[in-house]
Design an enzyme around this catalytic site. Sequence first.
Site, short mmCIF file in Angstrom:
data_model
loop_
_atom_site.label_atom_id
_atom_site.label_comp_id
_atom_site.label_asym_id
_atom_site.label_seq_id
_atom_site.Cartn_x
_atom_site.Cartn_y
_atom_site.Cartn_z
N ALA A 105 0.85 -1.18 0.00
CA ALA A 105 0.00 0.00 0.00
C ALA A 105 0.89 1.24 0.00
O ALA A 105 2.03 1.18 0.47
CB ALA A 105 -0.90 -0.02 1.23
N GLU A 118 -0.56 -9.36 -0.42
CA GLU A 118 -1.97 -9.66 -0.14
C GLU A 118 -2.80 -9.65 -1.42
O GLU A 118 -3.68 -10.49 -1.61
CB GLU A 118 -2.51 -8.64 0.87
CG GLU A 118 -1.87 -8.82 2.25
CD GLU A 118 -2.19 -7.69 3.21
OE1 GLU A 118 -2.02 -6.51 2.81
OE2 GLU A 118 -2.59 -7.96 4.35
C1 HXC Z 1 5.06 4.29 -1.30
C2 HXC Z 1 6.97 3.30 -2.09
C3 HXC Z 1 6.59 2.06 -1.51
C4 HXC Z 1 5.34 2.00 -0.78
C5 HXC Z 1 8.50 1.80 -2.50
N1 HXC Z 1 8.14 3.08 -2.69
N2 HXC Z 1 7.57 1.15 -1.78
N3 HXC Z 1 6.20 4.38 -1.98
N4 HXC Z 1 4.63 3.14 -0.72
N5 HXC Z 1 4.88 0.86 -0.23
C6 HXC Z 1 8.89 4.11 -3.42
C7 HXC Z 1 10.11 4.60 -2.65
O1 HXC Z 1 9.72 5.56 -1.69
C8 HXC Z 1 10.96 5.18 -3.76
O2 HXC Z 1 10.44 6.43 -4.11
C9 HXC Z 1 10.68 4.22 -4.92
O3 HXC Z 1 9.43 3.57 -4.61
C10 HXC Z 1 11.75 3.18 -5.07
O4 HXC Z 1 11.91 2.52 -3.83
P1 HXC Z 1 13.33 2.32 -3.12
O5 HXC Z 1 13.08 2.08 -1.69
O6 HXC Z 1 14.26 3.43 -3.47
O7 HXC Z 1 13.84 1.00 -3.85
P2 HXC Z 1 14.78 -0.16 -3.26
O8 HXC Z 1 15.92 0.44 -2.51
O9 HXC Z 1 15.06 -1.05 -4.42
O10 HXC Z 1 13.88 -0.92 -2.18
C11 HXC Z 1 12.73 -1.61 -2.61
C12 HXC Z 1 11.84 -2.00 -1.39
C13 HXC Z 1 11.56 -0.74 -0.55
C14 HXC Z 1 12.59 -3.04 -0.52
C15 HXC Z 1 10.58 -2.64 -1.94
O11 HXC Z 1 11.05 0.29 -1.44
C16 HXC Z 1 10.55 -0.94 0.53
O12 HXC Z 1 10.86 -1.50 1.59
N6 HXC Z 1 9.32 -0.48 0.32
C17 HXC Z 1 8.25 -0.53 1.32
C18 HXC Z 1 7.73 -1.93 1.45
C19 HXC Z 1 6.64 -1.99 2.51
O13 HXC Z 1 6.88 -1.64 3.68
N7 HXC Z 1 5.45 -2.41 2.11
C20 HXC Z 1 4.31 -2.48 3.03
C21 HXC Z 1 3.55 -1.22 2.97
S1 HXC Z 1 2.22 -1.20 4.15
P3 HXC Z 1 11.42 7.70 -4.32
O14 HXC Z 1 10.48 8.81 -4.60
O15 HXC Z 1 12.23 7.84 -3.08
O16 HXC Z 1 12.24 7.30 -5.52
C22 HXC Z 1 1.04 -2.14 3.43
C23 HXC Z 1 -0.21 -2.30 4.24
C24 HXC Z 1 -1.22 -3.05 3.50
O17 HXC Z 1 1.17 -2.63 2.38
C25 HXC Z 1 -2.52 -3.02 4.23
C26 HXC Z 1 -3.69 -3.19 3.29
C27 HXC Z 1 -3.98 -1.98 2.49
#
Ligand code: HXC
Length: 258
Positions: free
Chosen positions: A65, A112
């Site tokens: 998300a 999910e």
């Molecule tokens: C918003 C996101 C994002 C996310 C990545 N980005 N994941 N933006 N929401 N979930 C964005 C980053 O901010 C970044 O933007 C760009 O995508 C590239 O990501 P990087 O982190 O620079 O890439 P990398 O170093 O390759 O790492 C990849 C990654 C990491 C490991 C996937 O991005 C990450 O940990 N993302 C979050 C994963 C996460 O926590 N997901 C759960 C979310 S909560 P910029 O602008 O800086 O380039 C959830 C709740 C669900 O899903 C509940 C139901 C709705």
Amino acid sequence: MSYEAILVETQGKVGLIRLNRPKALNALNDQLMTELGDALKAFDADEAIGCIVLTGSEKAFAAGADIGAMANYSYMDAFKGDYITRNWEEIRRIRKPVIAAVAGFALGGGCELAMMCDFIIAADNAKFGQPEIKLGVIPGAGGTQRLPRAISKSKAMDMCLTARMMDAVEAERAGLVSRVVPLDQLMAEALTAATVIANMSLPAIMMIKESVNLAYESTLTEGVHFERRLFHSTFATEDQKEGMQAFLEKRPAVFKNL
Ligand code: HXC
């Protein structure tokens, strides 16, 4: 209909939906989920389509998300805005099969979403995870419920509590995905599988989907009873006559979805 956060096309009898927010690794925001629901419903209603493939990019199916969009939510924003239920659940109402073709990250809501599909074909670079705990929250779109059903309580607890990622090999071994293929063959594999399905009898396709899904909601006795009633009902279809006649005549069946 024109979309911004997804790309939609058809390939023969297959509807293909590609999540398309590459700069944010396909983070799932409200617009994307609304568009996805609309596109799924449109394919479900389209008589020419028999199966749907949902995919992302080579780097990410979806990284979850959109964290930026929800970071400042209050409880009331989430509750009164009906966050998740309002447009994340559309996929559960789709009656045609939806195959997730997953490459790269499928994290949080991305994992999910993949699990809400009927089965997952993974590229060898796929990584699955429920890292919500690192954000101080918990999975909210079925992660704590579908993951244990898919891969066992022990592995689900491990994934949700440690936030570790599972690679494609482990995901296949655990039963989360049905097949793993090299990245450059992912779409061909998924589209071929979808085409095989789409050429079957649509009533049988829809009955199988409904019946397999009931396995998660019913006792074994109830589920088997439901399956038997659906099986009996297939004898009312033209496609059953065609399918069995074609076998006896040693020719391919041509189904009319009737
Ligand atoms: C918003 C996101 C994002 C996310 C990545 N980005 N994941 N933006 N929401 N979930 C964005 C980053 O901010 C970044 O933007 C760009 O995508 C590239 O990501 P990087 O982190 O620079 O890439 P990398 O170093 O390759 O790492 C990849 C990654 C990491 C490991 C996937 O991005 C990450 O940990 N993302 C979050 C994963 C996460 O926590 N997901 C759960 C979310 S909560 P910029 O602008 O800086 O380039 C959830 C709740 C669900 O899903 C509940 C139901 C709705």
